[in-house]
Design an enzyme around this catalytic site. Structure first.
Site, PDB file in Angstrom:
ATOM      1  CB  SER A  42      28.227 -35.270 -29.978  1.00  0.00           C
ATOM      2  OG  SER A  42      28.373 -35.852 -31.251  1.00  0.00           O
TER       3      SER A  42
ATOM      4  CG  HIS B   1      29.585 -39.304 -36.376  1.00  0.00           C
ATOM      5  ND1 HIS B   1      29.673 -38.179 -35.598  1.00  0.00           N
ATOM      6  CD2 HIS B   1      29.499 -40.352 -35.514  1.00  0.00           C
ATOM      7  CE1 HIS B   1      29.631 -38.526 -34.324  1.00  0.00           C
ATOM      8  NE2 HIS B   1      29.528 -39.845 -34.249  1.00  0.00           N
TER       9      HIS B   1
ATOM     10  CB  CYS C 146      27.892 -34.830 -39.692  1.00  0.00           C
ATOM     11  SG  CYS C 146      27.985 -35.899 -38.241  1.00  0.00           S
TER      12      CYS C 146
HETATM   13  N1  DGL Z   1      29.838 -35.424 -35.140  1.00  0.00           N
HETATM   14  C1  DGL Z   1      28.739 -34.535 -34.949  1.00  0.00           C
HETATM   15  C2  DGL Z   1      28.642 -33.543 -36.073  1.00  0.00           C
HETATM   16  O1  DGL Z   1      29.638 -33.322 -36.725  1.00  0.00           O
HETATM   17  C3  DGL Z   1      27.411 -35.048 -34.749  1.00  0.00           C
HETATM   18  C4  DGL Z   1      26.776 -36.125 -34.318  1.00  0.00           C
HETATM   19  C5  DGL Z   1      25.680 -35.839 -33.337  1.00  0.00           C
HETATM   20  O2  DGL Z   1      26.010 -35.752 -32.190  1.00  0.00           O
HETATM   21  O3  DGL Z   1      24.516 -35.749 -33.745  1.00  0.00           O
HETATM   22  O4  DGL Z   1      27.621 -32.962 -36.315  1.00  0.00           O
END
Ligand code: DGL
Length: 278
Positions: free
Chosen positions: A15, A191, A189
């Site tokens: 995303s 991030h 996630c």
């Molecule tokens: N990097 C994304 C994940 O691994 C998520 C971040 C998002 O768009 O909410 O879930």
């Protein structure tokens, strides 16, 4: 004997910037591979959206990468991997998400059988990691925690170990897992690995953090080998980056995710074009 090989790039999407933590691992594990990365920065975050919307976006992201003639697609996004895994089956090329590799790594790491999961709201709602692990090991005790504020904090670059705001938010999210005495925590996630130093400070060094992106990159290396798709040409791989919003900020924040300077041009994809091909 000539080894089978495939010089097409690996396609990776997320995303936003989080998927670059997967690219960072791929660059280390597979330095000869070309990579095409798409960060849907115009529509981040996915984790607060409905399952239908996440599925629609994921289909468009895959189509964009297929247009670049990729040989394998990685959904480097815990949310897509959890909520819309069906998008990854029946593509023209092999595809994978982060759930299974990370869940497997957590099951390998835990000693007490008490595992925590951190993810976006959509990931935690989907119970994807629990389902996978409990099917394999019904004896495990699994505790999950949605962390919706982590993604904007990371995208803003608030990741320094002494960042009071991020530490305060992390303490609130981690408290229930500390109470449950988990010994392993999945960063569900992509991030979240950027917050590892802060999370480790709060959880203590005995708690193992599982980086879902790193687990996925290792799985990717094994899959490419299994399918005879590795690139054995002797050159260094190249990266091409695409985003769906203004690329200016991307370069700066992307360096934190990639752990190296971003010298490549960043190309902007028109979101309306992406959506119009449904
Ligand atoms: N990097 C994304 C994940 O691994 C998520 C971040 C998002 O768009 O909410 O879930």
């Amino acid at each position: 004997m000539m080894l089978p090989m495939d010089t097409r790039p690996i396609g990776v999407f997320d995303s936003g910037l989080g998927g670059l933590t997967v690219v960072r691992q791929l660059l280390q594990l597979l330095p000869g591979e070309d990579i095409v990365y798409f960060g849907d920065t115009g529509r981040v975050p996915y984790g607060t959206r409905s399952a239908e919307t996440i599925e629609k976006y994921a289909r468009q992201d895959c189509r964009l990468l297929l247009g670049h003639d990729v040989k394998l697609i990685i959904a480097a996004c815990g949310t897509v991997s959890s909520v819309a895994p069906q998008v990854l089956s029946h593509l023209a090329v092999p595809a994978m998400g982060v759930v299974e590799p990370a869940a497997q790594a957590a099951m390998d790491a835990t000693r007490s059988g008490r595992i925590g999961i951190l993810g976006t709201a959509a990931t935690i709602r989907s119970a994807s990691f629990q389902r996978y692990m409990l099917e394999a090991r019904p004896d495990l005790r699994i505790f999950s925690q949605a962390c919706p504020l982590f993604v904007p904090l990371v995208e803003a670059g608030w990741i320094q170990r002494d960042n009071d705001a991020t530490i305060a938010v992390a303490r609130r999210y981690l408290q229930p897992l500390i109470q449950q005495q988990v010994d392993t925590v999945i960063l569900g996630c992509t991030h979240f690995p950027l917050l590892s130093p802060i999370l480790s400070d709060i959880l203590g060094e005995n708690v193992v953090l599982i980086d879902s992106g790193a687990a996925c990159a290792s799985r990717c290396a094994r899959e490419l080998e299994r399918y005879g798709l590795l690139n054995h040409s002797k050159k260094m791989g190249e990266c091409r980056f695409y985003v769906s919003d203004c690329p200016d900020d991307f370069t700066h924040v992307a360096q934190m995710f990639l752990g190296r300077e971003v010298k490549e041009d960043i190309h902007q994809v028109d979101l309306e074009f992406l959506a119009s091909r449904d």
